[in-house]
Design a protein around this motif. Sequence first.
Motif, PDB file in Angstrom:
ATOM      1  N   LYS A 198       1.678  -1.916  -4.027  1.00 45.07           N
ATOM      2  CA  LYS A 198       0.319  -2.258  -4.477  1.00 45.07           C
ATOM      3  C   LYS A 198       0.356  -2.978  -5.819  1.00 45.07           C
ATOM      4  N   ALA A 199       1.209  -2.506  -6.722  1.00 44.49           N
ATOM      5  CA  ALA A 199       1.331  -3.153  -8.031  1.00 44.49           C
ATOM      6  C   ALA A 199       1.886  -4.569  -7.869  1.00 44.49           C
ATOM      7  N   ALA A 200       2.874  -4.727  -7.000  1.00 52.38           N
ATOM      8  CA  ALA A 200       3.451  -6.054  -6.751  1.00 52.38           C
ATOM      9  C   ALA A 200       2.396  -7.003  -6.207  1.00 52.38           C
ATOM     10  N   GLU A 201       1.588  -6.517  -5.295  1.00 54.64           N
ATOM     11  CA  GLU A 201       0.528  -7.344  -4.710  1.00 54.64           C
ATOM     12  C   GLU A 201      -0.451  -7.824  -5.777  1.00 54.64           C
ATOM     13  N   LYS A 202      -0.803  -6.936  -6.695  1.00 48.80           N
ATOM     14  CA  LYS A 202      -1.748  -7.288  -7.762  1.00 48.80           C
ATOM     15  C   LYS A 202      -1.143  -8.313  -8.715  1.00 48.80           C
ATOM     16  N   ILE A 203       0.097  -8.102  -9.135  1.00 46.58           N
ATOM     17  CA  ILE A 203       0.747  -8.985 -10.110  1.00 46.58           C
ATOM     18  C   ILE A 203       0.975 -10.376  -9.523  1.00 46.58           C
TER      19      ILE A 203
END
Length: 365
Positions: free
Chosen positions: A206-211
Amino acid sequence: MMILSNDHAYTYNFRKEIIKELIKNDYEVNLVLPYGEKVDLLVEMGCKFHEVKLNRRGKNIFEEIKLLLQYYKIIKKVNPSVVLTYTLKPNLYGSLISRYLKIKHINNITGLGSAFINKGWINNLLLSIYKVSLKKSNFVFCQNSSDLKFLKDNKIISDNAVLIPGSGVNLNDFKFSEMEFDESNQFNFLYIGRIMKDKGIDEYLKAAEKIKKTNKHVQFNVLGYVEPSQKEYFKILEKYSDEKVINYLGYSKNVKEIIKKSHCIIQPSHGGEGISNVLLESGAMGRILIASNIPGCKETIDNNKNGFLFEKKNDNDLSNVIEQILKKKKYELQLMGLNSHNKIKKEFDRKIVVAHYMERINKIT
């Protein structure tokens, strides 16, 4: 001397130094574990091997009784001066049998694991067995202060407890390597571990998707195999890979080369670590560290010096610390990597762990 463990690679990768030291001091080392390719290397070192069938996550009562009987026959036959046990089942069963046979034994709590984190009947059962099995241990090594406190608060261990710096890291195997950047200044993050919920893979994705939505010059790699009990992650990883959010590397035996090509290692685990070997090895090689603020991870990180801690299970907080990393200049990033190496070298050298073992073994033999 006898060593009970649950895996050939674990034993070779993290215990070969103590094995070498025992052999150097004229101890006959008997290994009791399931067969795997690294067993041959351990036998070449001078160990004797005794095979057992062990399912690390198995709960079949008949399989567990069979394992208990295998341990009993081998320990009684060899009659070692000391039994060293690692990981949950060897700790539980090995200690029970050693206690019954009046053989000296030293346990290593390599992390209490999800069974202790998640409340329920399994948690209560394990606590009860631990109270019996560890009661007569000569020494119990704990890898972090939180596990030590938990075991003391639950009256499982007392004054026989010793705090050690995890499994330590062999600084000759994991040498410092300065971070390198390509012409595009792409920044490479890396997740290393089993692909399963408790290891925090969801938060990482999820963090990767946001960044990735706001930063093109960043790569999120995932290294590890999908836990057989959580096969749904095959499809999840495929989806994120197809969307170019992550690059799934699968399983690799050449982890060091992958760490070398990375700038920052992220361990978003929910708990149950002793001291994270992933963070120790990556830090020793001079990589920036990001991890959940949990026992077993937080010990390896000094905030904003060699990495960042974030609130476990919070992908927004993970995104925030990733953004802090990406705002730093190249020389600041390289300094953080050097700080990682220096911290691991000072506090987590495997020689420290070996010295703890030899001191206690010499006391009881």
